[in-house]
Design an enzyme around this catalytic site. Sequence first.
Site, mmCIF file in Angstrom:
data_model
loop_
_atom_site.group_PDB
_atom_site.id
_atom_site.type_symbol
_atom_site.label_atom_id
_atom_site.label_comp_id
_atom_site.label_asym_id
_atom_site.label_seq_id
_atom_site.Cartn_x
_atom_site.Cartn_y
_atom_site.Cartn_z
ATOM 1 N N GLY A 1 0.824 -1.206 0.000
ATOM 2 C CA GLY A 1 0.000 0.000 0.000
ATOM 3 C C GLY A 1 0.853 1.249 0.000
ATOM 4 O O GLY A 1 1.973 1.245 -0.490
ATOM 5 N N GLU A 2 0.313 2.333 0.527
ATOM 6 C CA GLU A 2 0.968 3.648 0.603
ATOM 7 C C GLU A 2 1.095 4.328 -0.766
ATOM 8 O O GLU A 2 1.466 5.487 -0.849
ATOM 9 C CB GLU A 2 2.377 3.566 1.224
ATOM 10 C CG GLU A 2 2.416 3.078 2.648
ATOM 11 C CD GLU A 2 3.831 3.128 3.235
ATOM 12 O OE1 GLU A 2 4.678 3.886 2.718
ATOM 13 O OE2 GLU A 2 4.085 2.395 4.215
#
Length: 375
Positions: free
Chosen positions: A347-348
Amino acid sequence: MEIIKSKITGEILFDTIKKITALDRNKMKKKENELNSLLKTPKGLGKLEELAIRLEGMSENYKPRKKMVLVMAADNGVEREKVSKSKRVITQYVVEAMLNGKSSINALSMAYNADVKVVDLGIDESSDIKKEIDLSGIISRKIMESGTNNIAKQAAMEYEDAVKAIETGIEMVDEFARDGYNLFATGEMGIGNTTTSSAILKVLTDLSLDEIVGYGSGIDDKTLEHKKNVVKRAVEVNGLLKFFEENINGTGKKEKFEKNKIIDVLAKVGGLDIAGMVGTYLGCAKNRVPVVIDGFISAISALVTYKICPNCRNFMIASHLSEEPGMKYIMKELDLEPMLFMNMKLGEGTGAVVMFPVIEGACNITEVVRKYPDV
């Protein structure tokens, strides 16, 4: 950053949807002809040429100028069900690292000359018991002080809060687009958000929980089964068991249904971070700039956006195929094909930003390659 807020909830959202139009097919055909006139095998660069053609449909002579990973951050009440390996406070530690250039997304963004901006939609700062975390530099647009409610017991948020989060994403893109940014990647941070994403996907499809729910933060098999039960309970508690059957099944892809029903699903079992990214996609489509999908959570936001505004899909670029099981379905539904297969699940925005040089390469083809000689 100074942003003028809408006085009426939904005003920015529905005005934005009205402004989103399809790709320019004439410009795309012209770009295709140009690519076919170059000193290379016809369609020899495959998906890169397809990408170059799509980008031309968004904006004539498109080329990335300023690049950004726009991260939406918020805590999720469902974390209290112990569905994640990480504790609630980890949201703040990761966001602090992002703000100090010390998180995974920063490491990759530096390599691709992209900026990282983080928006606080509902980070629960009370979880920092030691009072040692510094979130200086964050864009504060907090909608719910302690994050969302626990979806296993009640709705995550009010409908109006979901709309506010979407509109915040739109406003962010509008502001940054005025500053010259014309390539965005969607990023997120919020412990428990693979659970909220799974709940949304369960409501919008007839897929089984085994096909949707994955290991997220690295949970064990026992916790995975618990996580599936939490998702099931969230759908039941929020009265969404028959949503697919009553609103989607049998209607066909071209059948329209009320946008507010999808937003209601987002409000009941989603998260502020997911809603914020919906706004990012809408804002990019309105400004006719490409936006890159990251992993499972980002893709759920893309799917929700597509259900609200089908034309938005044209401005989305798939990056990698997340390890989360539901990702394959979302890509199929969006009719998008990831280019990167890297076993990523962080993610991120980490997978999305890796697509930036690929996009730049696609834009360079007609600028650099000479014409085919007349022989």
